[in-house]
Design an enzyme around this catalytic site. Structure first.
Site, PDB file in Angstrom:
ATOM      1  N   ARG A 172       1.625   8.062  26.677  1.00  0.00           N
ATOM      2  CA  ARG A 172       3.003   8.503  26.458  1.00  0.00           C
ATOM      3  C   ARG A 172       3.813   8.468  27.753  1.00  0.00           C
ATOM      4  O   ARG A 172       4.994   8.148  27.734  1.00  0.00           O
ATOM      5  CB  ARG A 172       2.988   9.883  25.818  1.00  0.00           C
ATOM      6  CG  ARG A 172       2.521   9.811  24.366  1.00  0.00           C
ATOM      7  CD  ARG A 172       2.132  11.151  23.776  1.00  0.00           C
ATOM      8  NE  ARG A 172       1.752  10.979  22.374  1.00  0.00           N
ATOM      9  CZ  ARG A 172       0.534  10.626  21.977  1.00  0.00           C
ATOM     10  NH1 ARG A 172      -0.422  10.416  22.880  1.00  0.00           N
ATOM     11  NH2 ARG A 172       0.263  10.483  20.694  1.00  0.00           N
ATOM     12  N   ASP A 201      -2.424   4.473  23.072  1.00  0.00           N
ATOM     13  CA  ASP A 201      -1.890   5.229  21.942  1.00  0.00           C
ATOM     14  C   ASP A 201      -0.665   4.471  21.444  1.00  0.00           C
ATOM     15  O   ASP A 201      -0.353   3.377  21.943  1.00  0.00           O
ATOM     16  CB  ASP A 201      -1.535   6.662  22.350  1.00  0.00           C
ATOM     17  CG  ASP A 201      -1.656   7.649  21.200  1.00  0.00           C
ATOM     18  OD1 ASP A 201      -1.046   7.400  20.139  1.00  0.00           O
ATOM     19  OD2 ASP A 201      -2.339   8.687  21.356  1.00  0.00           O
ATOM     20  N   HIS A 276      -2.862   5.406  15.508  1.00  0.00           N
ATOM     21  CA  HIS A 276      -2.307   5.549  16.856  1.00  0.00           C
ATOM     22  C   HIS A 276      -2.405   4.234  17.635  1.00  0.00           C
ATOM     23  O   HIS A 276      -2.715   4.230  18.829  1.00  0.00           O
ATOM     24  CB  HIS A 276      -3.025   6.667  17.614  1.00  0.00           C
ATOM     25  CG  HIS A 276      -2.565   8.042  17.236  1.00  0.00           C
ATOM     26  ND1 HIS A 276      -1.343   8.545  17.602  1.00  0.00           N
ATOM     27  CD2 HIS A 276      -3.174   9.009  16.501  1.00  0.00           C
ATOM     28  CE1 HIS A 276      -1.208   9.770  17.117  1.00  0.00           C
ATOM     29  NE2 HIS A 276      -2.302  10.079  16.436  1.00  0.00           N
ATOM     30  N   ASP A 341      -8.114   9.975  14.900  1.00  0.00           N
ATOM     31  CA  ASP A 341      -7.329  11.114  14.417  1.00  0.00           C
ATOM     32  C   ASP A 341      -6.023  10.676  13.764  1.00  0.00           C
ATOM     33  O   ASP A 341      -5.515   9.593  14.023  1.00  0.00           O
ATOM     34  CB  ASP A 341      -7.019  12.056  15.575  1.00  0.00           C
ATOM     35  CG  ASP A 341      -6.208  11.384  16.673  1.00  0.00           C
ATOM     36  OD1 ASP A 341      -6.586  10.269  17.074  1.00  0.00           O
ATOM     37  OD2 ASP A 341      -5.204  11.960  17.129  1.00  0.00           O
ATOM     38  N   GLU A 342      -5.513  11.557  12.926  1.00  0.00           N
ATOM     39  CA  GLU A 342      -4.170  11.459  12.354  1.00  0.00           C
ATOM     40  C   GLU A 342      -3.864  10.080  11.772  1.00  0.00           C
ATOM     41  O   GLU A 342      -2.801   9.500  12.008  1.00  0.00           O
ATOM     42  CB  GLU A 342      -3.124  11.825  13.412  1.00  0.00           C
ATOM     43  CG  GLU A 342      -3.259  13.254  13.920  1.00  0.00           C
ATOM     44  CD  GLU A 342      -2.215  13.624  14.951  1.00  0.00           C
ATOM     45  OE1 GLU A 342      -1.747  14.769  14.957  1.00  0.00           O
ATOM     46  OE2 GLU A 342      -1.854  12.740  15.774  1.00  0.00           O
ATOM     47  N   ASP A 435      -0.851  21.180  27.118  1.00  0.00           N
ATOM     48  CA  ASP A 435       0.553  20.802  26.979  1.00  0.00           C
ATOM     49  C   ASP A 435       1.352  21.901  26.287  1.00  0.00           C
ATOM     50  O   ASP A 435       2.571  21.802  26.159  1.00  0.00           O
ATOM     51  CB  ASP A 435       0.696  19.480  26.220  1.00  0.00           C
ATOM     52  CG  ASP A 435       0.013  19.492  24.857  1.00  0.00           C
ATOM     53  OD1 ASP A 435      -0.999  20.190  24.700  1.00  0.00           O
ATOM     54  OD2 ASP A 435       0.489  18.788  23.940  1.00  0.00           O
ATOM     55  N   TRP A 483      -1.684  16.351  26.670  1.00  0.00           N
ATOM     56  CA  TRP A 483      -0.856  15.303  26.087  1.00  0.00           C
ATOM     57  C   TRP A 483       0.485  15.304  26.817  1.00  0.00           C
ATOM     58  O   TRP A 483       0.967  16.344  27.248  1.00  0.00           O
ATOM     59  CB  TRP A 483      -0.673  15.551  24.587  1.00  0.00           C
ATOM     60  CG  TRP A 483      -1.975  15.656  23.872  1.00  0.00           C
ATOM     61  CD1 TRP A 483      -2.628  16.793  23.492  1.00  0.00           C
ATOM     62  CD2 TRP A 483      -2.823  14.572  23.476  1.00  0.00           C
ATOM     63  NE1 TRP A 483      -3.825  16.498  22.882  1.00  0.00           N
ATOM     64  CE2 TRP A 483      -3.966  15.138  22.858  1.00  0.00           C
ATOM     65  CE3 TRP A 483      -2.722  13.193  23.578  1.00  0.00           C
ATOM     66  CZ2 TRP A 483      -5.000  14.357  22.346  1.00  0.00           C
ATOM     67  CZ3 TRP A 483      -3.752  12.412  23.068  1.00  0.00           C
ATOM     68  CH2 TRP A 483      -4.873  12.986  22.457  1.00  0.00           C
ATOM     69  N   THR A 484       1.107  14.141  26.920  1.00  0.00           N
ATOM     70  CA  THR A 484       2.205  14.028  27.887  1.00  0.00           C
ATOM     71  C   THR A 484       3.545  13.605  27.282  1.00  0.00           C
ATOM     72  O   THR A 484       4.383  13.029  27.974  1.00  0.00           O
ATOM     73  CB  THR A 484       1.816  13.045  29.007  1.00  0.00           C
ATOM     74  OG1 THR A 484       1.538  11.758  28.449  1.00  0.00           O
ATOM     75  CG2 THR A 484       0.617  13.553  29.781  1.00  0.00           C
TER      76      THR A 484
END
Length: 775
Positions: A172, A201, A276, A341-342, A435, A483-484
């Protein structure tokens, strides 16, 4: 002072009182500077000091310790200019020795400091490195002309957990190799041993893959939106310059891996799949289900974005195997993280090839298609002598045979995997997501949400109570994730990690029985000073004053507290900024009228809270009254307890504090007013945050009772705000009626599902409420 110390004191005092006083002062000073974090298993202080000077040598016989000796010499040179002699000498020395001692394990060590020399013994290189870190924590943080004195002591130390991890998302926002090395330096200082490097990602691909150059030519760069909040960033337009980004060449990665290895840090690379993956699919769209071209994402807008690899396309698997082959050659870690994930499975439902795969492989649904995908990748990794690790969604549809699970959605996934005899790393969002806010969101740098204070991290226990002793052995340790989305600078990165990394380090290294919050705070003071001397940005969130509501006998009071050790709290209620001349907090503050409390904390004159804490209390007729729920609030969003809805505190646009959250269930809350009161209006405050799956209730119904038994509906308030509204919205649902005497009030807010077009379409929505205001 112990009898032992008194005996030594009086023995010296007999020949000379002056010598006794001098010796006592010197040894007391030596004791005061021992602030090792994480807390060693056993530390016994002795009288005297070892002085590091130009005559000091570092000695080792085993060539494998040369790199460790280099770390020590470099650190001493940095803080003093002293060059440690590495040639054999009879002069005073720091000796690094490999032994074979039961009990120390692979990372334990013994540190012995005496006036004539220092010895660090360990079974492995790793233990020597950690012994050096403990030694260095007794010295100044930056260059000094002062004498380098190490207090005499005997330390026996070894870790509780094998996996002591820190994660960093560089997709990110990209961080340079120099920043990655700084991150690694912080990790080794506090004996963390696993760096989870989130390299790819949706918003960016950060690792050079020679067979697929477009991954970095295209996927590593995007249109610059740094001036816009992450979730509000618009997608790039065709032809717009892609100027923000970066990537690591394979040469740079090899250098970083070697740098980490010297510091006993294993780098676990993460290559996200099957979701992702928008950056990869912007580079090579033929591997998505739609095969449509797309530009690299600039933020959190997923409109018309493909982020899943096509699970029905064998070429997708060939691409991933080619990528993983190059990744494996760069990273010696036994584990490779594949994300998992997700995954939004809706594209697979619409994809003819994915549906054909489900039919041909006799799979039941898309969950089993994901399991097929993960198991196929695991089989490839095993063929390369690697082990697979993934986020807890890899449990969906069946867990791959040898996979390790990283549990982030709470601990449930980790518990399930451990009971299946699979290794687990615990990294639940609470408290391991760094984060999240660590101080009052209203006064902190913008973050994704949540609230993980220093103490919340320190109090974490990685072994869930649901596991028995045998199952607990599968919990390898814990990890913090950074996470950024909202972190684009080195300064902000440092701020979010420090000092919470230190708290987690003690959780995963020190014996659980040895943890002591007050003692940790005492030792932390040295490290705060060290951060300041080195110019490392860090939070002083643990000096924040918490202002919490408390109900006693139906009366509302404010309770003030701080995580700061030995702190004094000062406060005001007249709107002025508190100082040390303001009212000192000694007992709970009665809330008899609407007021704003401001408070600060001073700890031994060391530091005050960076900003005064502030909390407004709004008095109404239900304040301080008990609330009973038909469905309990989620354990993740209980705010200040069962009476949150009557504590006089309103929530902000951050849903991490002062909000009760309900997932799927309706909010049904009954308030007992104790005595009948004349009531004519009831309001319920609710929140909508589209991207966080939080939606306003469809309708709010108010019922009243004069006897606490029989209830009569007095009105409803309908939701007039569209569920598609993406701006964060707070709305009061108000019902007014003819004044009447009321003893009990029941408020029902109807929950729903995520709307059409939402990433969670059709799934249970969250309903958030902050206060029931009764007038």
């Amino acid at each position: 002072m112990s009898d032992k110390y008194l005996n030594q004191y009086y023995c010296i005092m007999r020949p000379s009182f002056f010598i006794a006083i001098l010796f006592f002062v010197q040894t007391s000073f030596a004791q005061s500077v021992v602030s090792i974090i994480p807390q060693p298993v056993k530390l016994e202080l002795k009288y005297g000091t070892f002085v590091i000077d130009q005559q000091t040598a570092v000695r080792y016989k085993n060539r494998n310790l040369k790199a460790a000796a280099g770390l020590l010499s470099s650190a001493i040179r940095t803080i003093s200019g002293i060059e440690l002699n590495q040639k054999p000498t009879d002069k005073k020395s720091i000796s690094l020795i490999l032994v074979n001692e039961a009990g120390l394990g692979n990372e334990g060590y013994r540190l012995s400091v005496r006036p004539e020399g220092v010895t660090i013994q360990a079974n492995r290189y790793a233990g020597v490195v950690y012994g050096i870190q403990s030694l260095l924590q007794t010295l100044p943080a930056i260059r000094t002309n002062a004498q380098l004195q190490v207090p005499c002591m005997e330390v026996t130390d070894y870790p509780r957990f094998a996996w002591r991890g820190m994660h960093l998302d560089v997709s990110r926002h990209f961080f340079s190799p120099e920043v990655i090395k700084e991150y690694i330096d912080l990790m080794v200082t506090y004996k963390m041993n696993t760096f989870h490097w989130h390299l790819v990602d949706d918003p960016g691909w950060r690792i050079e893959i020679k067979k697929y150059p477009k991954l970095t030519q295209v996927g590593a760069w995007r249109a610059d939106r740094l001036d816009t909040e992450w979730r509000s960033r618009t997608q790039a337009k065709e032809g717009e310059p892609a100027t923000y980004g970066g990537y690591y060449t394979q040469k740079q990665i090899k250098e970083i891996v070697a740098y980490a290895t010297q510091r006993n840090i294993t780098i676990v690379p993460e290559i996200e799949m099957p979701g992702h993956s928008a950056a990869a699919l912007a580079s090579y769209p033929q591997f998505s289900c739609t095969q449509q071209p797309q530009l690299p994402m600039t933020g959190g807008d997923y409109t018309n974005i493909s982020s899943n690899f096509c699970a029905g396309n064998d070429e997708s698997f060939q691409f991933l195997e080619d990528v993983l082959t190059e990744v494996i050659e760069l990273f010696p870690s036994e584990y490779v993280h594949i994300g998992g994930d997700e995954v939004d499975k809706s594209p697979w439902r619409k994809c003819a090839r994915c549906q054909a795969r489900i039919k041909n492989e006799n799979l039941k649904n898309e969950d089993e298609l994901q399991s097929y995908f993960i198991k196929r990748i695991e089989k490839f990794l095993i063929s390369k002598n690697k082990k697979m690790i993934g986020w807890d969604e890899i449990l969906e549809g069946g867990l791959a045979p040898q996979a390790m699970v990283m549990s982030w959605r709470g601990e449930a996934g980790g518990i399930e995997a451990a009971k299946m005899n699979h290794n687990v790393v615990m990294t639940p969002g609470v408290p391991c997501y760094f984060d999240h806010y660590q101080d009052d969101p209203a006064t902190e740098p913008l973050a994704i949400g949540g609230f993980n204070s220093l103490k919340r991290v320190y109090d974490y226990e990685p072994i869930p109570k649901e596991l028995n002793a045998q199952q607990a052995n599968y919990v390898l340790g814990a990890q913090a994730n950074l996470w950024t989305e909202w972190i684009s600078t080195t300064e902000h990165l440092e701020y979010m990690v420090l000092p919470r990394m230190l708290a987690l380090a003690e959780v995963v290294w020190s014996p659980s029985a040895a943890k002591n919050w007050n003692n940790f705070n005492e030792r932390l003071r040295y490290h705060f000073s060290s951060f300041e001397q080195k110019g490392l940005h860090h939070s002083k969130g643990n000096f924040k004053v918490e202002i919490k509501p408390n109900t006693k006998a139906g009366k509302l009071q404010a309770v003030l507290s701080t995580e700061a050790y030995r702190a004094t709290i000062y406060y005001t209620v007249d709107g002025t900024t508190p100082t040390t001349t303001s009212q000192k907090y000694t007992s709970d503050i009665p809330i008899d009228s609407s007021m704003t409390i401001k408070a600060i904390a001073y700890a031994n004159d060391y530091e005050k809270s960076a900003r005064p804490s502030e909390q407004t209390f709004v008095i109404h007729k239900a304040v301080g009254k008990d609330v009973v729920y038909a469905h309990p609030a989620s354990k993740y969003y209980r705010a200040d307890g069962p009476n949150t809805l009557t504590d006089g505190i309103r929530g902000s646009t951050s849903h991490s504090k002062n909000w009760h959250g309900f997932n799927g269930d309706d909010l049904v809350a009954t308030i007992d007013l104790a005595d009948a009161k004349s009531i004519h209006k009831v309001s319920l405050g609710c929140l909508q945050k589209y991207r966080d799956w939080i939606f306003l209730p469809q309708v709010v119904t108010v019922e009243v009772s004069a006897d606490g038994q029989s209830f009569t509906e007095v009105g409803t308030a309908l939701n007039k705000i569209s569920p598609d509204e993406k701006n964060t919205t707070i709305r009061d649902f108000t019902v007014e009626f003819k004044a009447q005497n009321v003893k009990s009030i029941r408020v029902t807010a109807k929950n729903g599902v995520c709307p059409k077009g939402h990433s969670g379409e059709g799934k249970s929505a969250w309903l958030f409420a902050d206060e029931i205001v009764v007038e």
